[in-house]
Design an enzyme around this catalytic site. Structure first.
Site, PDB file in Angstrom:
ATOM      1  N   GLY A  13      -3.166 -15.085  -8.919  1.00  0.00           N
ATOM      2  CA  GLY A  13      -2.975 -14.039  -7.912  1.00  0.00           C
ATOM      3  C   GLY A  13      -3.993 -12.919  -8.016  1.00  0.00           C
ATOM      4  O   GLY A  13      -4.913 -12.936  -8.846  1.00  0.00           O
ATOM      5  N   ILE A  15      -3.646  -9.490  -8.682  1.00  0.00           N
ATOM      6  CA  ILE A  15      -3.635  -8.566  -9.828  1.00  0.00           C
ATOM      7  C   ILE A  15      -4.274  -9.248 -11.036  1.00  0.00           C
ATOM      8  O   ILE A  15      -5.109  -8.663 -11.736  1.00  0.00           O
ATOM      9  CB  ILE A  15      -2.198  -8.100 -10.161  1.00  0.00           C
ATOM     10  CG1 ILE A  15      -1.661  -7.211  -9.030  1.00  0.00           C
ATOM     11  CG2 ILE A  15      -2.161  -7.353 -11.500  1.00  0.00           C
ATOM     12  CD1 ILE A  15      -0.235  -6.733  -9.211  1.00  0.00           C
ATOM     13  N   SER A  16      -3.902 -10.502 -11.244  1.00  0.00           N
ATOM     14  CA  SER A  16      -4.442 -11.211 -12.412  1.00  0.00           C
ATOM     15  C   SER A  16      -5.958 -11.328 -12.344  1.00  0.00           C
ATOM     16  O   SER A  16      -6.641 -11.297 -13.378  1.00  0.00           O
ATOM     17  CB  SER A  16      -3.804 -12.595 -12.533  1.00  0.00           C
ATOM     18  OG  SER A  16      -2.438 -12.438 -12.821  1.00  0.00           O
ATOM     19  N   GLN A 111      12.157 -17.882 -16.494  1.00  0.00           N
ATOM     20  CA  GLN A 111      11.098 -17.434 -17.415  1.00  0.00           C
ATOM     21  C   GLN A 111      11.696 -16.725 -18.628  1.00  0.00           C
ATOM     22  O   GLN A 111      11.152 -16.814 -19.725  1.00  0.00           O
ATOM     23  CB  GLN A 111      10.086 -16.562 -16.671  1.00  0.00           C
ATOM     24  CG  GLN A 111       9.299 -17.432 -15.675  1.00  0.00           C
ATOM     25  CD  GLN A 111       8.129 -16.729 -15.033  1.00  0.00           C
ATOM     26  OE1 GLN A 111       7.926 -15.531 -15.206  1.00  0.00           O
ATOM     27  NE2 GLN A 111       7.356 -17.469 -14.262  1.00  0.00           N
ATOM     28  N   VAL A 128       5.544  -7.033 -14.362  1.00  0.00           N
ATOM     29  CA  VAL A 128       4.758  -6.374 -13.302  1.00  0.00           C
ATOM     30  C   VAL A 128       5.224  -6.837 -11.916  1.00  0.00           C
ATOM     31  O   VAL A 128       5.144  -6.102 -10.938  1.00  0.00           O
ATOM     32  CB  VAL A 128       3.252  -6.680 -13.488  1.00  0.00           C
ATOM     33  CG1 VAL A 128       2.416  -6.071 -12.367  1.00  0.00           C
ATOM     34  CG2 VAL A 128       2.754  -6.171 -14.843  1.00  0.00           C
ATOM     35  N   ASN A 130       7.394  -7.682  -8.722  1.00  0.00           N
ATOM     36  CA  ASN A 130       8.511  -6.947  -8.097  1.00  0.00           C
ATOM     37  C   ASN A 130       9.699  -7.830  -7.745  1.00  0.00           C
ATOM     38  O   ASN A 130       9.507  -9.003  -7.482  1.00  0.00           O
ATOM     39  CB  ASN A 130       7.997  -6.286  -6.811  1.00  0.00           C
ATOM     40  CG  ASN A 130       7.359  -4.956  -7.114  1.00  0.00           C
ATOM     41  OD1 ASN A 130       7.875  -4.200  -7.918  1.00  0.00           O
ATOM     42  ND2 ASN A 130       6.236  -4.666  -6.471  1.00  0.00           N
ATOM     43  N   ASP A 158       2.714   4.191 -11.083  1.00  0.00           N
ATOM     44  CA  ASP A 158       3.305   5.390 -10.476  1.00  0.00           C
ATOM     45  C   ASP A 158       2.951   6.618 -11.319  1.00  0.00           C
ATOM     46  O   ASP A 158       2.625   7.684 -10.801  1.00  0.00           O
ATOM     47  CB  ASP A 158       4.829   5.230 -10.393  1.00  0.00           C
ATOM     48  CG  ASP A 158       5.210   3.891  -9.777  1.00  0.00           C
ATOM     49  OD1 ASP A 158       5.040   3.741  -8.575  1.00  0.00           O
ATOM     50  OD2 ASP A 158       5.622   2.994 -10.529  1.00  0.00           O
ATOM     51  N   ARG A 161      -0.644   7.517 -10.751  1.00  0.00           N
ATOM     52  CA  ARG A 161      -0.804   8.135  -9.430  1.00  0.00           C
ATOM     53  C   ARG A 161      -0.409   9.609  -9.502  1.00  0.00           C
ATOM     54  O   ARG A 161      -1.096  10.489  -8.965  1.00  0.00           O
ATOM     55  CB  ARG A 161       0.085   7.419  -8.407  1.00  0.00           C
ATOM     56  CG  ARG A 161      -0.431   6.047  -8.013  1.00  0.00           C
ATOM     57  CD  ARG A 161       0.644   5.251  -7.270  1.00  0.00           C
ATOM     58  NE  ARG A 161       0.131   3.999  -6.743  1.00  0.00           N
ATOM     59  CZ  ARG A 161       0.891   2.978  -6.363  1.00  0.00           C
ATOM     60  NH1 ARG A 161       2.210   3.049  -6.461  1.00  0.00           N
ATOM     61  NH2 ARG A 161       0.350   1.879  -5.890  1.00  0.00           N
ATOM     62  N   HIS A 186      11.028   1.403  -9.868  1.00  0.00           N
ATOM     63  CA  HIS A 186       9.693   1.313  -9.271  1.00  0.00           C
ATOM     64  C   HIS A 186       9.890   1.005  -7.781  1.00  0.00           C
ATOM     65  O   HIS A 186       9.769  -0.127  -7.328  1.00  0.00           O
ATOM     66  CB  HIS A 186       8.882   0.208  -9.956  1.00  0.00           C
ATOM     67  CG  HIS A 186       7.623  -0.121  -9.223  1.00  0.00           C
ATOM     68  ND1 HIS A 186       6.596   0.755  -9.069  1.00  0.00           N
ATOM     69  CD2 HIS A 186       7.246  -1.258  -8.552  1.00  0.00           C
ATOM     70  CE1 HIS A 186       5.638   0.199  -8.352  1.00  0.00           C
ATOM     71  NE2 HIS A 186       6.006  -1.026  -8.027  1.00  0.00           N
TER      72      HIS A 186
HETATM   73  P1  NAX Z   1      -0.270 -12.434  -5.430  1.00  0.00           P
HETATM   74  O1  NAX Z   1       0.636 -12.976  -4.365  1.00  0.00           O
HETATM   75  O2  NAX Z   1      -1.729 -12.321  -5.185  1.00  0.00           O
HETATM   76  O3  NAX Z   1      -0.075 -13.321  -6.757  1.00  0.00           O
HETATM   77  C1  NAX Z   1       1.160 -13.720  -7.221  1.00  0.00           C
HETATM   78  C2  NAX Z   1       0.978 -15.011  -7.958  1.00  0.00           C
HETATM   79  O4  NAX Z   1       2.217 -15.352  -8.554  1.00  0.00           O
HETATM   80  C3  NAX Z   1       0.575 -16.162  -7.028  1.00  0.00           C
HETATM   81  O5  NAX Z   1      -0.571 -16.808  -7.536  1.00  0.00           O
HETATM   82  C4  NAX Z   1       1.792 -17.054  -7.065  1.00  0.00           C
HETATM   83  O6  NAX Z   1       1.481 -18.429  -6.918  1.00  0.00           O
HETATM   84  C5  NAX Z   1       2.348 -16.741  -8.463  1.00  0.00           C
HETATM   85  N1  NAX Z   1       3.719 -17.158  -8.671  1.00  0.00           N
HETATM   86  C6  NAX Z   1       4.728 -17.192  -7.771  1.00  0.00           C
HETATM   87  N2  NAX Z   1       5.831 -17.705  -8.359  1.00  0.00           N
HETATM   88  C7  NAX Z   1       5.510 -17.966  -9.635  1.00  0.00           C
HETATM   89  C8  NAX Z   1       6.222 -18.523 -10.725  1.00  0.00           C
HETATM   90  N3  NAX Z   1       7.485 -18.928 -10.605  1.00  0.00           N
HETATM   91  N4  NAX Z   1       5.568 -18.663 -11.906  1.00  0.00           N
HETATM   92  C9  NAX Z   1       4.290 -18.295 -12.035  1.00  0.00           C
HETATM   93  N5  NAX Z   1       3.563 -17.769 -11.031  1.00  0.00           N
HETATM   94  C10 NAX Z   1       4.170 -17.611  -9.853  1.00  0.00           C
HETATM   95  O7  NAX Z   1       0.375 -11.037  -5.839  1.00  0.00           O
HETATM   96  P2  NAX Z   1      -0.281  -9.835  -6.675  1.00  0.00           P
HETATM   97  O8  NAX Z   1      -0.951  -8.907  -5.737  1.00  0.00           O
HETATM   98  O9  NAX Z   1      -1.032 -10.378  -7.830  1.00  0.00           O
HETATM   99  O10 NAX Z   1       1.063  -9.090  -7.158  1.00  0.00           O
HETATM  100  C11 NAX Z   1       1.907  -9.690  -8.136  1.00  0.00           C
HETATM  101  C12 NAX Z   1       3.220  -8.922  -8.229  1.00  0.00           C
HETATM  102  O11 NAX Z   1       2.990  -7.571  -8.653  1.00  0.00           O
HETATM  103  C13 NAX Z   1       3.968  -8.795  -6.894  1.00  0.00           C
HETATM  104  O12 NAX Z   1       5.344  -9.010  -7.132  1.00  0.00           O
HETATM  105  C14 NAX Z   1       3.718  -7.372  -6.505  1.00  0.00           C
HETATM  106  O13 NAX Z   1       4.742  -6.879  -5.641  1.00  0.00           O
HETATM  107  C15 NAX Z   1       3.751  -6.698  -7.849  1.00  0.00           C
HETATM  108  N6  NAX Z   1       3.186  -5.343  -7.922  1.00  0.00           N
HETATM  109  C16 NAX Z   1       3.716  -4.522  -8.866  1.00  0.00           C
HETATM  110  C17 NAX Z   1       3.252  -3.231  -9.037  1.00  0.00           C
HETATM  111  C18 NAX Z   1       3.856  -2.337 -10.056  1.00  0.00           C
HETATM  112  O14 NAX Z   1       3.435  -1.169 -10.108  1.00  0.00           O
HETATM  113  N7  NAX Z   1       4.800  -2.755 -10.887  1.00  0.00           N
HETATM  114  C19 NAX Z   1       2.176  -2.681  -8.169  1.00  0.00           C
HETATM  115  C20 NAX Z   1       1.360  -3.752  -7.505  1.00  0.00           C
HETATM  116  C21 NAX Z   1       2.162  -4.912  -6.997  1.00  0.00           C
HETATM  117  O15 NAX Z   1       2.841  -4.532  -5.821  1.00  0.00           O
END
Ligand code: NAX
Length: 324
Positions: A13, A15-16, A111, A128, A130, A158, A161, A186
């Site tokens: 994804g 973030i990674s 998990q 991380v 949501n 947060d 920020r 969050h």
């Molecule tokens: P992406 O949609 O780009 O990446 C998520 C990845 O997780 C995808 O590659 C997907 O295939 C994978 N995935 C889904 N189900 C899975 C599972 N069962 N096992 C392993 N991998 C799995 O999202 P990204 O922008 O990287 O965001 C990731 C998460 O961070 C989201 O839930 C997002 O809402 C959350 N965030 C959290 C923040 C925080 O401050 N805590 C801020 C940023 C972001 O909103």
């Protein structure tokens, strides 16, 4: 030196993509500590994960001893010392918050069980994906052999920020601002607290106008995530990856004297917050373990905000009760 095993879920994804190269370059554990990356994503992302693994190797990072890519959680978590649970199901069109909670609850229950079986016994696990607080609670409840204090959910973005916004308003470097706290969930109910914050050693609320604090600062911090989505068309990724690195660095290396950071951790009843929810608190870290800062005065304004975000977390907990 023995390599540290760092597991990252959602590794294909956004973030990674900002996180992995920094970890491999030493941005997490420093320039002398070798690492092994253990990357998990779902099976349909297998090709992307392979590509990322090749890119990581193509960097010839001196500290990167190995990269494992898998869609098997047990393999990803095997012997892991530090775990970033980034992977989560995104909110789809027409999907209610409740449906998102349910979809992710299942992922974090599975998990949690895999973490329980596979990670190193003193692993630190940062959620991380949501909705972070409730996902962390589910993982904790499904990992009975791990200490709940090995888990935290991320509110560091947060926190950062809030830190940046206050520094900008006061026209000081961010390093002159201390003791910011994000309380609670969050989400938009989080409470960014400046009552205990300091700017150049002076009470922050003596440096800024109370009207600005209540009517601008608080809503801007609470809604910054949505604001980024409006502007970029997708959620924060670079700043979220940076916050995840900083959260984990604080957890491993400790917090500097006199300051604290915000981490969402399992409530132990501190500040009258209901036990058994994951609630963001001010914490200090020493020797790899966090301690909730326990002597802050909570005025009526703060109490109302603390209770509002607590109420939301209790509702989230009810929605996933079956998995706890
Ligand atoms: P992406 O949609 O780009 O990446 C998520 C990845 O997780 C995808 O590659 C997907 O295939 C994978 N995935 C889904 N189900 C899975 C599972 N069962 N096992 C392993 N991998 C799995 O999202 P990204 O922008 O990287 O965001 C990731 C998460 O961070 C989201 O839930 C997002 O809402 C959350 N965030 C959290 C923040 C925080 O401050 N805590 C801020 C940023 C972001 O909103």
């Amino acid at each position: 030196m023995t390599p540290v095993r760092v597991a990252v879920t959602g590794a294909a994804g956004r973030i990674s993509y900002s996180l992995l190269f920094r970890i491999a370059a030493g941005g997490l554990l420093g320039p002398d500590q070798p690492v092994i990356l253990q990357l998990l994503d779902i099976e349909p992302m297998g090709k992307v994960l392979q590509g990322i693994s090749l890119e990581l190797r193509d960097c010839a990072f001196p500290l990167l001893e190995d990269v494992v890519v898998t869609h098997d959680a047990d393999e990803a978590f095997a012997g892991a010392d530090l775990v970033f649970l980034v992977g989560a199901r995104p909110r789809g069109p027409g999907m209610a918050r409740k449906d998102l909670l349910q979809a992710n609850a299942g992922i974090f229950a599975e998990q949690g069980k895999a973490l329980n079986r596979a990670v190193s016994k003193d692993a630190r696990i940062l959620v991380v994906g949501n909705p972070v607080n409730t996902n962390a609670l589910i993982a904790i409840k499904n990992a009975p052999d791990l200490d709940p204090r090995q888990f935290a959910a991320m509110t560091r973005l947060d926190h950062n920020r809030a830190l940046s916004l206050l520094a900008e308003k006061c026209r000081v470097p961010v390093t002159d601002v201390r003791r910011i706290t994000i309380w609670g969930n969050h989400s938009a109910t989080q409470f960014p607290d400046l009552f205990h914050a300091q700017v150049q050693g002076q009470a922050a609320l003596e440096r800024v106008d109370r009207g600005w604090y209540e009517n601008e600062f608080i809503p801007v911090v609470q809604h910054r995530g949505e604001n980024i989505i409006e502007l970029e068309g997708q959620s924060s990724a670079g700043s979220a990856a940076h916050a995840a690195i900083e959260h984990m660095r604080s957890w491993v290396f400790g917090t500097p004297g006199g300051d604290w950071v915000s981490m969402a951790v399992l409530s132990d009843g501190s500040y009258g917050i209901c036990e058994d929810i994951v609630y963001s608190m001010p914490v200090t870290v020493a020797g790899g373990a966090f301690k909730i800062v326990d002597d802050l005065e909570i005025n009526d304004f703060c109490r109302e905000k603390l209770t509002e975000t607590e109420r939301e977390l209790l509702q989230e907990r009810e929605a996933v009760r079956a998995l706890l």
